[in-house]
Design a protein around this motif. Structure first.
Motif, mmCIF file in Angstrom:
data_model
loop_
_atom_site.group_PDB
_atom_site.id
_atom_site.type_symbol
_atom_site.label_atom_id
_atom_site.label_comp_id
_atom_site.label_asym_id
_atom_site.label_seq_id
_atom_site.Cartn_x
_atom_site.Cartn_y
_atom_site.Cartn_z
ATOM 1 N N ASP A 6 35.940 47.817 42.379
ATOM 2 C CA ASP A 6 35.795 46.573 42.231
ATOM 3 C C ASP A 6 35.990 47.085 40.357
ATOM 4 O O ASP A 6 35.375 46.763 39.708
ATOM 5 C CB ASP A 6 34.720 46.454 42.861
ATOM 6 N N THR A 26 40.065 46.463 44.839
ATOM 7 C CA THR A 26 40.050 45.450 44.364
ATOM 8 C C THR A 26 40.125 44.795 43.117
ATOM 9 O O THR A 26 39.065 45.219 42.284
ATOM 10 C CB THR A 26 38.902 44.400 45.060
ATOM 11 N N ASN A 28 40.546 40.492 39.954
ATOM 12 C CA ASN A 28 40.334 39.737 40.355
ATOM 13 C C ASN A 28 40.901 39.129 38.655
ATOM 14 O O ASN A 28 40.960 40.608 37.696
ATOM 15 C CB ASN A 28 38.598 39.262 40.903
ATOM 16 N N LEU A 31 38.652 40.850 36.340
ATOM 17 C CA LEU A 31 38.639 42.150 36.158
ATOM 18 C C LEU A 31 40.012 42.322 35.251
ATOM 19 O O LEU A 31 40.051 43.391 34.594
ATOM 20 C CB LEU A 31 38.552 42.788 37.453
ATOM 21 N N LYS A 83 44.789 37.608 47.457
ATOM 22 C CA LYS A 83 43.659 37.637 47.357
ATOM 23 C C LYS A 83 43.338 35.665 47.130
ATOM 24 O O LYS A 83 44.329 35.418 46.151
ATOM 25 C CB LYS A 83 42.684 37.949 46.068
ATOM 26 N N PHE A 129 29.888 37.347 48.843
ATOM 27 C CA PHE A 129 30.325 37.699 46.730
ATOM 28 C C PHE A 129 28.251 37.995 47.154
ATOM 29 O O PHE A 129 27.531 36.835 46.873
ATOM 30 C CB PHE A 129 29.573 37.061 46.157
ATOM 31 N N ARG A 132 26.284 37.264 43.499
ATOM 32 C CA ARG A 132 26.202 36.258 43.058
ATOM 33 C C ARG A 132 24.963 35.225 43.901
ATOM 34 O O ARG A 132 24.406 34.046 43.249
ATOM 35 C CB ARG A 132 27.147 35.479 42.719
ATOM 36 N N ALA A 163 30.977 41.624 48.587
ATOM 37 C CA ALA A 163 32.017 42.213 46.914
ATOM 38 C C ALA A 163 31.053 41.582 46.459
ATOM 39 O O ALA A 163 29.305 41.409 47.102
ATOM 40 C CB ALA A 163 32.975 41.283 47.269
ATOM 41 N N SER A 164 30.938 41.709 45.307
ATOM 42 C CA SER A 164 30.127 41.187 43.887
ATOM 43 C C SER A 164 28.276 42.281 44.323
ATOM 44 O O SER A 164 27.031 41.903 44.402
ATOM 45 C CB SER A 164 29.248 39.533 44.521
ATOM 46 N N ARG A 166 26.041 44.652 43.116
ATOM 47 C CA ARG A 166 25.396 45.828 42.141
ATOM 48 C C ARG A 166 24.674 46.915 42.137
ATOM 49 O O ARG A 166 24.578 47.421 40.831
ATOM 50 C CB ARG A 166 24.536 44.100 42.158
ATOM 51 N N THR A 183 33.127 46.406 48.627
ATOM 52 C CA THR A 183 33.944 46.746 47.161
ATOM 53 C C THR A 183 33.153 47.033 46.319
ATOM 54 O O THR A 183 31.883 45.863 45.700
ATOM 55 C CB THR A 183 35.092 46.045 47.280
HETATM 56 O O1 G3P Z 1 34.958 41.685 43.928
HETATM 57 C C1 G3P Z 1 34.215 40.874 43.194
HETATM 58 C C2 G3P Z 1 33.216 40.575 42.613
HETATM 59 O O2 G3P Z 1 34.749 41.910 41.456
HETATM 60 C C3 G3P Z 1 32.809 40.107 41.464
HETATM 61 O O3 G3P Z 1 31.303 40.633 41.393
HETATM 62 O O4 G3P Z 1 29.298 41.504 39.660
HETATM 63 O O5 G3P Z 1 31.294 39.332 39.220
HETATM 64 O O6 G3P Z 1 29.668 38.852 40.427
HETATM 65 P P1 G3P Z 1 30.391 39.941 39.580
#
Ligand code: G3P
Length: 217
Positions: A6, A26, A28, A31, A83, A129, A132, A163-164, A166, A183
């Motif tokens: 990611d 991935t 976004n 990123l 996406k 996610f 989050r 995703a998301s 941590r 990811t």
């Molecule tokens: O793939 C989605 C991811 O990049 C979001 O991660 O840590 O910003 O919630 P985060």
């Protein structure tokens, strides 16, 4: 479980790809901003480096705009996954783009109901996610389990892309539940190999080996 990275940092992706652990990437808009690079240039570089799917996100909010942006992004390389956000417009765009044979990753998924809609719209991937949800004291992993159950009930082919992420724990728990893909941010992926007992054990073996005075080669 497949591992996607990611990030839009090509140096990081190259380094991790050399370890043979990267099945996809991935990105976004956040990123891309962090990379400081032009979206098309950096996405093309990533696609050249990685054989698997590379997600690139649309920024239009209406279906026609998403479809136009999605088609444009898909021209970058055959391994682009477009996406789109989990909105009605995104689901409509997903239906149209998948019918054209393009891979679509429906992102910003925060509920099982949303994930059900993504599968019904023919999404290639759905991105719940985890982090989050944890951030607002909800259980991100519970969502992964609910989606797994629903998709298995109906044999939906949509892949669950956790995703998301941590932490190492997120990766392990998502794998136990049966998410198809995680990811993972590069710094978390690196930590997967870490264990203090591995370091301690290796140091002891090497110290004993030195005492033998031998060499293998
Ligand atoms: O793939 C989605 C991811 O990049 C979001 O991660 O840590 O910003 O919630 P985060």
């Amino acid at each position: 479980m497949k591992f996607f990275v990611d990030t839009a940092d090509v140096d990081m992706i190259r380094e991790l790809a050399e370890l043979g652990m990267v099945d996809g990437v991935t990105t976004n808009p956040s990123l891309i901003r962090k990379s400081g690079r032009d979206i098309k240039t950096v996405t093309r570089e990533i696609c050249d480096m990685i054989d698997g799917p590379v997600s690139a996100e649309v920024v239009a909010t209406d279906a026609d705009g998403m479809i136009a942006e999605g088609r444009h992004l898909a021209e970058i390389a055959p391994n682009i996954a477009i996406k789109v956000p989990l909105t009605w417009a995104g689901l409509k765009a997903c239906r149209v783009l998948t019918a054209e044979g393009k891979m679509v990753n429906v992102t910003l998924c925060f509920s099982a109901a949303q994930a059900l809609l993504a599968a019904k719209a023919g999404a290639t991937f759905v991105s719940p996610f985890i982090g989050r949800l944890d951030d607002i004291n909800l259980d991100g992993m519970e969502l992964i389990a609910e989606i797994r159950e629903i998709y298995d009930n109906y044999d939906f082919p949509t892949e669950i892309l956790a995703a998301s992420i941590r932490s190492v724990n997120h990766v392990v728990t998502a794998a136990r539940i049966g998410a198809d893909i995680a990811t993972i941010p590069p710094q978390v992926l690196r930590k997967l190999a870490d264990h203090p007992l591995t370091d301690k054990g290796l140091a002891a073996f090497l110290a004993d080996w030195r005492e033998t005075g031998q060499s293998i080669l």
